[in-house]
Design a protein around this motif. Structure first.
Motif, PDB file in Angstrom:
ATOM      1  N   ASP A   1       0.854  -1.183   0.000  1.00 48.25           N
ATOM      2  CA  ASP A   1       0.000   0.000   0.000  1.00 48.25           C
ATOM      3  C   ASP A   1       0.893   1.238   0.000  1.00 48.25           C
ATOM      4  O   ASP A   1       1.752   1.396   0.871  1.00 48.25           O
ATOM      5  N   ILE A   2       0.717   2.129  -0.958  1.00 55.98           N
ATOM      6  CA  ILE A   2       1.557   3.314  -1.081  1.00 55.98           C
ATOM      7  C   ILE A   2       1.499   4.183   0.172  1.00 55.98           C
ATOM      8  O   ILE A   2       2.450   4.905   0.491  1.00 55.98           O
ATOM      9  N   ASP A   3       0.385   4.108   0.908  1.00 57.58           N
ATOM     10  CA  ASP A   3       0.209   4.949   2.094  1.00 57.58           C
ATOM     11  C   ASP A   3       0.618   4.258   3.391  1.00 57.58           C
ATOM     12  O   ASP A   3       0.470   4.835   4.470  1.00 57.58           O
ATOM     13  N   ALA A   4       1.124   3.023   3.299  1.00 56.77           N
ATOM     14  CA  ALA A   4       1.506   2.292   4.507  1.00 56.77           C
ATOM     15  C   ALA A   4       2.786   2.867   5.105  1.00 56.77           C
ATOM     16  O   ALA A   4       3.614   3.461   4.407  1.00 56.77           O
ATOM     17  N   ALA A   5       2.948   2.681   6.402  1.00 56.51           N
ATOM     18  CA  ALA A   5       4.160   3.130   7.080  1.00 56.51           C
ATOM     19  C   ALA A   5       5.355   2.292   6.631  1.00 56.51           C
ATOM     20  O   ALA A   5       5.208   1.140   6.207  1.00 56.51           O
ATOM     21  N   TYR A   6       6.534   2.883   6.753  1.00 50.22           N
ATOM     22  CA  TYR A   6       7.750   2.198   6.303  1.00 50.22           C
ATOM     23  C   TYR A   6       7.920   0.845   6.992  1.00 50.22           C
ATOM     24  O   TYR A   6       8.240  -0.155   6.344  1.00 50.22           O
ATOM     25  N   ASP A   7       7.697   0.802   8.303  1.00 46.99           N
ATOM     26  CA  ASP A   7       7.866  -0.456   9.030  1.00 46.99           C
ATOM     27  C   ASP A   7       6.903  -1.528   8.537  1.00 46.99           C
ATOM     28  O   ASP A   7       7.246  -2.718   8.482  1.00 46.99           O
ATOM     29  N   ASP A   8       5.683  -1.130   8.166  1.00 47.80           N
ATOM     30  CA  ASP A   8       4.709  -2.089   7.639  1.00 47.80           C
ATOM     31  C   ASP A   8       5.162  -2.617   6.280  1.00 47.80           C
ATOM     32  O   ASP A   8       5.037  -3.807   5.987  1.00 47.80           O
ATOM     33  N   LEU A   9       5.675  -1.721   5.447  1.00 46.99           N
ATOM     34  CA  LEU A   9       6.175  -2.141   4.135  1.00 46.99           C
ATOM     35  C   LEU A   9       7.345  -3.100   4.296  1.00 46.99           C
ATOM     36  O   LEU A   9       7.409  -4.145   3.628  1.00 46.99           O
ATOM     37  N   LEU A  10       8.243  -2.764   5.192  1.00 49.68           N
ATOM     38  CA  LEU A  10       9.410  -3.614   5.412  1.00 49.68           C
ATOM     39  C   LEU A  10       8.999  -4.980   5.938  1.00 49.68           C
ATOM     40  O   LEU A  10       9.570  -6.009   5.557  1.00 49.68           O
ATOM     41  N   GLY A  11       7.966  -5.012   6.784  1.00 48.31           N
ATOM     42  CA  GLY A  11       7.487  -6.285   7.301  1.00 48.31           C
ATOM     43  C   GLY A  11       6.968  -7.196   6.212  1.00 48.31           C
ATOM     44  O   GLY A  11       7.220  -8.405   6.213  1.00 48.31           O
ATOM     45  N   VAL A  12       6.250  -6.620   5.243  1.00 41.59           N
ATOM     46  CA  VAL A  12       5.742  -7.423   4.126  1.00 41.59           C
ATOM     47  C   VAL A  12       6.894  -7.937   3.273  1.00 41.59           C
ATOM     48  O   VAL A  12       6.915  -9.104   2.862  1.00 41.59           O
ATOM     49  N   VAL A  13       7.861  -7.081   2.998  1.00 42.63           N
ATOM     50  CA  VAL A  13       9.003  -7.472   2.167  1.00 42.63           C
ATOM     51  C   VAL A  13       9.779  -8.609   2.824  1.00 42.63           C
ATOM     52  O   VAL A  13      10.129  -9.605   2.180  1.00 42.63           O
ATOM     53  N   ILE A  14      10.034  -8.495   4.123  1.00 39.54           N
ATOM     54  CA  ILE A  14      10.785  -9.535   4.832  1.00 39.54           C
ATOM     55  C   ILE A  14       9.962 -10.815   4.949  1.00 39.54           C
ATOM     56  O   ILE A  14      10.468 -11.925   4.755  1.00 39.54           O
ATOM     57  N   GLY A  15       8.677 -10.654   5.234  1.00 38.91           N
ATOM     58  CA  GLY A  15       7.829 -11.817   5.452  1.00 38.91           C
ATOM     59  C   GLY A  15       7.589 -12.657   4.218  1.00 38.91           C
ATOM     60  O   GLY A  15       7.441 -13.870   4.306  1.00 38.91           O
ATOM     61  N   THR A  16       7.553 -12.024   3.049  1.00 35.69           N
ATOM     62  CA  THR A  16       7.259 -12.762   1.822  1.00 35.69           C
ATOM     63  C   THR A  16       8.512 -13.162   1.063  1.00 35.69           C
ATOM     64  O   THR A  16       8.517 -14.185   0.376  1.00 35.69           O
ATOM     65  N   GLY A  17       9.550 -12.359   1.157  1.00 39.98           N
ATOM     66  CA  GLY A  17      10.803 -12.720   0.498  1.00 39.98           C
ATOM     67  C   GLY A  17      10.846 -12.452  -0.987  1.00 39.98           C
ATOM     68  O   GLY A  17      11.776 -12.887  -1.662  1.00 39.98           O
ATOM     69  N   HIS A  18       9.870 -11.707  -1.532  1.00 41.12           N
ATOM     70  CA  HIS A  18       9.897 -11.401  -2.960  1.00 41.12           C
ATOM     71  C   HIS A  18      10.863 -10.246  -3.234  1.00 41.12           C
ATOM     72  O   HIS A  18      11.202  -9.468  -2.335  1.00 41.12           O
ATOM     73  N   SER A  19      11.262 -10.118  -4.489  1.00 39.59           N
ATOM     74  CA  SER A  19      12.149  -9.019  -4.866  1.00 39.59           C
ATOM     75  C   SER A  19      11.398  -7.867  -5.520  1.00 39.59           C
ATOM     76  O   SER A  19      11.932  -6.763  -5.624  1.00 39.59           O
ATOM     77  N   ARG A  20      10.145  -8.105  -5.953  1.00 38.14           N
ATOM     78  CA  ARG A  20       9.343  -7.072  -6.616  1.00 38.14           C
ATOM     79  C   ARG A  20       7.905  -7.144  -6.107  1.00 38.14           C
ATOM     80  O   ARG A  20       7.379  -8.242  -5.907  1.00 38.14           O
ATOM     81  N   PHE A  21       7.293  -5.978  -5.964  1.00 33.93           N
ATOM     82  CA  PHE A  21       5.936  -5.908  -5.436  1.00 33.93           C
ATOM     83  C   PHE A  21       5.094  -4.903  -6.222  1.00 33.93           C
ATOM     84  O   PHE A  21       5.527  -3.754  -6.402  1.00 33.93           O
ATOM     85  N   PRO A  22       3.897  -5.292  -6.648  1.00 31.34           N
ATOM     86  CA  PRO A  22       2.958  -4.293  -7.165  1.00 31.34           C
ATOM     87  C   PRO A  22       2.545  -3.367  -6.019  1.00 31.34           C
ATOM     88  O   PRO A  22       2.355  -3.818  -4.892  1.00 31.34           O
ATOM     89  N   VAL A  23       2.423  -2.086  -6.319  1.00 32.48           N
ATOM     90  CA  VAL A  23       2.039  -1.100  -5.310  1.00 32.48           C
ATOM     91  C   VAL A  23       0.696  -0.501  -5.713  1.00 32.48           C
ATOM     92  O   VAL A  23       0.505  -0.117  -6.869  1.00 32.48           O
ATOM     93  N   TYR A  24      -0.230  -0.439  -4.751  1.00 35.74           N
ATOM     94  CA  TYR A  24      -1.560   0.086  -5.056  1.00 35.74           C
ATOM     95  C   TYR A  24      -1.850   1.314  -4.202  1.00 35.74           C
ATOM     96  O   TYR A  24      -1.209   1.559  -3.174  1.00 35.74           O
ATOM     97  N   GLU A  25      -2.833   2.068  -4.638  1.00 33.40           N
ATOM     98  CA  GLU A  25      -3.277   3.245  -3.900  1.00 33.40           C
ATOM     99  C   GLU A  25      -4.788   3.173  -3.731  1.00 33.40           C
ATOM    100  O   GLU A  25      -5.518   3.011  -4.702  1.00 33.40           O
ATOM    101  N   GLY A  26      -5.228   3.291  -2.500  1.00 31.27           N
ATOM    102  CA  GLY A  26      -6.662   3.237  -2.230  1.00 31.27           C
ATOM    103  C   GLY A  26      -7.162   1.811  -2.171  1.00 31.27           C
ATOM    104  O   GLY A  26      -7.240   1.197  -1.113  1.00 31.27           O
ATOM    105  N   GLU A  27      -7.478   1.234  -3.310  1.00 28.78           N
ATOM    106  CA  GLU A  27      -7.938  -0.150  -3.385  1.00 28.78           C
ATOM    107  C   GLU A  27      -6.936  -0.989  -4.156  1.00 28.78           C
ATOM    108  O   GLU A  27      -6.187  -0.477  -4.997  1.00 28.78           O
ATOM    109  N   ARG A  28      -6.924  -2.283  -3.871  1.00 27.95           N
ATOM    110  CA  ARG A  28      -5.908  -3.180  -4.447  1.00 27.95           C
ATOM    111  C   ARG A  28      -5.957  -3.231  -5.975  1.00 27.95           C
ATOM    112  O   ARG A  28      -4.971  -3.555  -6.616  1.00 27.95           O
ATOM    113  N   ASP A  29      -7.109  -2.899  -6.535  1.00 27.95           N
ATOM    114  CA  ASP A  29      -7.228  -2.963  -7.985  1.00 27.95           C
ATOM    115  C   ASP A  29      -6.562  -1.767  -8.674  1.00 27.95           C
ATOM    116  O   ASP A  29      -6.371  -1.782  -9.882  1.00 27.95           O
ATOM    117  N   ASN A  30      -6.216  -0.752  -7.904  1.00 25.38           N
ATOM    118  CA  ASN A  30      -5.618   0.453  -8.459  1.00 25.38           C
ATOM    119  C   ASN A  30      -4.094   0.389  -8.312  1.00 25.38           C
ATOM    120  O   ASN A  30      -3.499   0.987  -7.416  1.00 25.38           O
TER     121      ASN A  30
END
Length: 290
Positions: A81-110
Motif C-alpha cells: 500500500d503506497i500509504d503504509a508506514a515504512y515499518d509495515d512495508l518492510l514487514g511485508v518485504v521480509i515476510g514474503t521474500g519477494h524481490s518485486r511488489f505491485p504497489v496500489y493506492e486506495g484499493e488493491r485494484d488500483n
C-alpha cells in the motif's frame, strides 16, 4: 550445364537406401501429441537426455498456454500500500521474500507501479525521499497473452513482472518471468531453497519461522515443541494438506495444533515454504479473518 560447382564436391549422404526409403514413406508427427510421443521415444532410445526431453516438451506445451494459465490469482498477490508506514512495508518485504511488489493506492485494484525490494532500503538511508519516486512503471498484460509472446516481451523490455488484467480491465493476477521459464525448465531454485542440506527451519527477522514444506515432522516437533503425528505423513506439507483437504495455495493460512502455517512459496502443486506463527487462539491477539 551442371549446377554443381566443380570445386565443391557434393556432401555424401551416409544414410542407407533403406533408411532414406523409410523416412520417405513415414511422415513426421502431424500433431503436438505425436511430437511429444516421439520425444519420449527418443529418450527411451537414449537419443536425447531426459532433461532435454522435459525442456522440449515444455516449449511445445507452452505454445498453447496463456498468462491466465500460469498467473498468481489477484486474491493471493502480495502487494504494498503506497500509504503504509515504512515499518509495515518492510514487514511485508521480509515476510514474503519477494524481490518485486505491485504497489496500489486506495484499493488493491488500483495498481500504480512496482517497487523493487532493494529500492525500499533507500528510504531507510534517506527518509526524506518519497516512495512514489522509487516506483517503476507497472506492465499490464491481458489474460489471453500467449506465454511465448510474453517471454519475448520480458526479454526485450527487461521486465520481470507483469500485472494480468481480465476482459473488464480489472486485476486478475500477476506473472513473473520465473513463472514462464518454469513451464520450460521446471522448478527454478531461488533464495528460499535449501542448497546446503541444512535445517529446514529458519528464524525470520520478525521472530517467526520459515519452514520447508518437505521438512520432516519430527524436526518440526523438535523445534516447536509440538506433537504432530508422523505415522501417516513424513513431512509437514503433507500434514497441512491433509488438514485442509487439499494442497494450500500461496497466501493461504492453515491452523494446526496451535500453529498457523501460511504459504510463502508454492511450486509444482506442492508447498515449498511456510511462514509459521502461533495460531490466533494461542496468541494474545484476536483471530484474524481469512
Amino acid at each position: 550445364m551442371s549446377d554443381t560447382h566443380p570445386g565443391r564436391p557434393r556432401a555424401a549422404d551416409k544414410r542407407t537406401f533403406f533408411e532414406r526409403l523409410v523416412e520417405f514413406l513415414s511422415p513426421g508427427p502431424d500433431s503436438k501429441d505425436e511430437l511429444i510421443e516421439t520425444l519420449a521415444d527418443a529418450e527411451q532410445r537414449e537419443l536425447i537426455e531426459p532433461e532435454s526431453r522435459i525442456m522440449l516438451e515444455g516449449v511445445i506445451r507452452m505454445a498453447d498456454m496463456t498468462a491466465g494459465d500460469v498467473m498468481v490469482a489477484a486474491r493471493r498477490m502480495d502487494m504494498l500500500d503506497i500509504d503504509a508506514a515504512y515499518d509495515d512495508l518492510l514487514g511485508v518485504v521480509i515476510g514474503t521474500g519477494h524481490s518485486r511488489f505491485p504497489v496500489y493506492e486506495g484499493e488493491r485494484d488500483n495498481i500504480i507501479g512496482v517497487l523493487l525490494a532493494k529500492d525500499l532500503l533507500k528510504l531507510q538511508r534517506a527518509p526524506e525521499l518519497n516512495l512514489r519516486t522509487l516506483l517503476r512503471p507497472a506492465v499490464f498484460v491481458p489474460e489471453s497473452k500467449n506465454l511465448n509472446e510474453l517471454l519475448r516481451d520480458f526479454r526485450s523490455n527487461r521486465n520481470h513482472l507483469a500485472v494480468v488484467i481480465d476482459e473488464f480491465g480489472k486485476t486478475a493476477g500477476l506473472i513473473t518471468i520465473e513463472d514462464v521459464l518454469e513451464e520450460i525448465v521446471g522448478e527454478i531454485e531461488d533464495e528460499f531453497d535449501d542448497k546446503n542440506g541444512e535445517s529446514a527451519v529458519f528464524t525470520l527477522a520478525d521472530g517467526s519461522r520459515r519452514v520447508a514444506g518437505d521438512a520432516p515432522i519430527a524436526e518440526v516437533n523438535g523445534v516447536f515443541g509440538t506433537s504432530y503425528p508422523d505415522d501417516e505423513f513424513d513431512t509437514i506439507g503433507g500434514l497441512v494438506a491433509q488438514e485442509l483437504g487439499r494442497v494450500p495455495r500461496r497466501g493461504e493460512a492453515v491452523d494446526v495444533g496451535g500453529l498457523r502455517f501460511t504459504v510463502m512459496l508454492a511450486r509444482g502443486g506442492a508447498v515449498r515454504w511456510f511462514k509459521v506463527t502461533p495460531a490466533p487462539e494461542s496468541a494474545d491477539a484476536p483471530a484474524s479473518q481469512h
